[in-house]
Each structure stands twice: as C-alpha cells, then as structure tokens.
Design an enzyme around this catalytic site. Structure first.
Site, PDB file in Angstrom:
ATOM      1  N   VAL A 152       3.905  35.110   4.156  1.00  0.00           N
ATOM      2  CA  VAL A 152       3.140  35.644   5.286  1.00  0.00           C
ATOM      3  C   VAL A 152       3.888  35.403   6.593  1.00  0.00           C
ATOM      4  O   VAL A 152       4.100  36.319   7.393  1.00  0.00           O
ATOM      5  CB  VAL A 152       1.733  35.017   5.328  1.00  0.00           C
ATOM      6  CG1 VAL A 152       0.972  35.517   6.550  1.00  0.00           C
ATOM      7  CG2 VAL A 152       0.971  35.341   4.056  1.00  0.00           C
ATOM      8  N   TYR A 153       4.290  34.169   6.824  1.00  0.00           N
ATOM      9  CA  TYR A 153       5.027  33.835   8.042  1.00  0.00           C
ATOM     10  C   TYR A 153       6.329  34.632   8.126  1.00  0.00           C
ATOM     11  O   TYR A 153       6.647  35.225   9.171  1.00  0.00           O
ATOM     12  CB  TYR A 153       5.320  32.343   8.079  1.00  0.00           C
ATOM     13  CG  TYR A 153       6.119  31.902   9.276  1.00  0.00           C
ATOM     14  CD1 TYR A 153       5.532  31.806  10.527  1.00  0.00           C
ATOM     15  CD2 TYR A 153       7.469  31.570   9.147  1.00  0.00           C
ATOM     16  CE1 TYR A 153       6.267  31.401  11.635  1.00  0.00           C
ATOM     17  CE2 TYR A 153       8.205  31.164  10.239  1.00  0.00           C
ATOM     18  CZ  TYR A 153       7.612  31.076  11.486  1.00  0.00           C
ATOM     19  OH  TYR A 153       8.346  30.679  12.564  1.00  0.00           O
TER      20      TYR A 153
END
Length: 242
Positions: A152-153
C-alpha cells in the site's frame, strides 16, 4: 550554507517532526523565512518559540478538504509570496495487504497522493505568475522498487513519483523546478510500527538514515543554479543496499 536562501519564503508540510522538521531547520539556517505547516499546534508553538520570527506556524489539517484548500491562500496572506514548497506530510501503512485496515488505506492514500496533488495544483498559479519556484516532494525508495512488505505504502509513492515526473515537464517552461527525494529507511515516527528487534538491528548495522542527512539533500537541490533541476534523488544507507 548560511545565507544561501536569504529573502526566500518557504513552506514545509508535516514540518513539526521528522524529515519535515529537519528540512525546516536547514532552510532557516540558510536564511529563509519558513512557514511550518502541521496539525500539531503544540509542537508548532515549541518550534517557533525556539526559532523566532523566521519560523511561522500554520496549523492545518491537510486531510480536511476545506482546511487543505486554505493552505496556499493563508501562506500568501502571511508572507505575500512563496518561493519553495516542500510537500513532506505523509503516513505509512505496511505489512500484508489482507491485514491492512481499509480506512487506514484511504487516509494514507489521501495524504500521500491526493493532498500533494492539491497543494501543488494550488501553488502553481502563484509560481507561474512570478516565473519562478521550487517544489520538492518527499517520496521514498519504495517508489523505485516493488517492496513486497509494504504494497500500500509503496503504491502511494509510485503514484506520487509519476506525478512529480510529469508535472515537472509541464511547468519547467515557467521557471519552476519540481523534484523528489526518495530516501530509504529514516529514523522517524514512520518506523514506529517496526518490531523493536528489527529497529535495533537496523540501528546497529548502520542501515538507517538520519533526518539531517535527508535535509542536506533538500538543500543541495534548492541551491543549484536555476538552469539545473535535480529531478529526483534516491538515497539510502549503504548497508541497507547489501
């Protein structure tokens, strides 16, 4: 470095801690007047009390769309101009995707991507009118490598890296430089969810960067001759690359 930014007005989002604070301190040391943007009013007051009139606190919740839209107007109201915008505010979601909370994903993507796009969008008319400006975005080493432990990051940083590379090509004709810094692991609050043993092991092996080291790269980018753009800098602890 003293005096290299004399007469410049800068703004740093997420400026009350971590990389943002180190960037603020470096710009102040170089003679700039710096608007420190953060939602932590207490931390902002302490910083500005320490640095005096050259440090200007601006409490804004960038995740509130109405509040976020006031960022550039408030800076211009306070200072009359803006020469440097360091879009640094961000958050982190790591680990396996299936274990991530979807509301945390929304919050992180909004802060890491949407807020940066909106802040840059809002400052461009002012910089275009003046025919000059510097925009620096805090990205990550994760923008350059499909990091399996933080999908996600890493995705948020891949997106913002594309944004930086494309916007730069649109606005360089106006005298505006746009670049990004992509550090590997830095000793900041973003590492707070690391297991203590992993964090200690990284410290002991010299596999973490100091925020001051990242700020030095920001200053390098800002102080190049106007005909030179440092478009993106990847930096990492040497031992991290083993």
């Amino acid at each position: 470095m003293a005096g290299e930014l004399n007469g410049k007005i800068a703004a740093v989002t997420g400026g009350a801690s971590g990389i943002g604070l180190a960037s603020v301190e470096s710009m102040l040391s170089a003679g700039a007047q710096v608007v420190i943007v953060d939602r932590d009013a207490i931390a902002l007051k302490a910083i500005c009390d320490r640095y005096g009139d050259a440090a200007i606190p601006l409490v804004i919740d960038l995740l509130d769309p109405v509040d976020c839209a006031t960022l550039i107007p408030k800076i211009l109201e306070l200072c009359g101009q803006l020469d440097i915008l360091h879009c640094n505010a961000g958050s982190y979601v790591g680990g396996d995707l299936i274990e991530n909370d979807t509301s945390a994903i929304d919050r992180m993507m909004n802060l890491n991507v949407n807020v940066v796009m909106k802040n840059v969008h809002d400052v461009l008319p002012h910089m275009i009118e003046r025919g000059s400006g510097d925009i620096i975005v805090t990205s990550s080493l994760a923008a350059h490598f499909p990091t399996p432990w933080e999908p996600v990051y890493a995705s948020s940083k891949w997106a913002i890296n594309c944004f930086v590379q494309t916007v730069r090509r649109q606005v360089f004709k106006h005298g505006i430089r746009v670049g990004s810094i992509s550090p590997g692991p830095v000793i900041t609050a973003l590492l707070s969810d690391w297991p203590p043993e992993k964090l200690q092991e990284a410290r002991d092996s010299g596999s973490l960067l100091e925020t001051s080291e990242v700020a030095e790269v920001v200053m390098f980018m800002l102080t190049r001759p106007r005909g030179m753009t440092i478009r993106d800098v990847v930096m990492m602890p040497t031992n991290f690359d083993l």
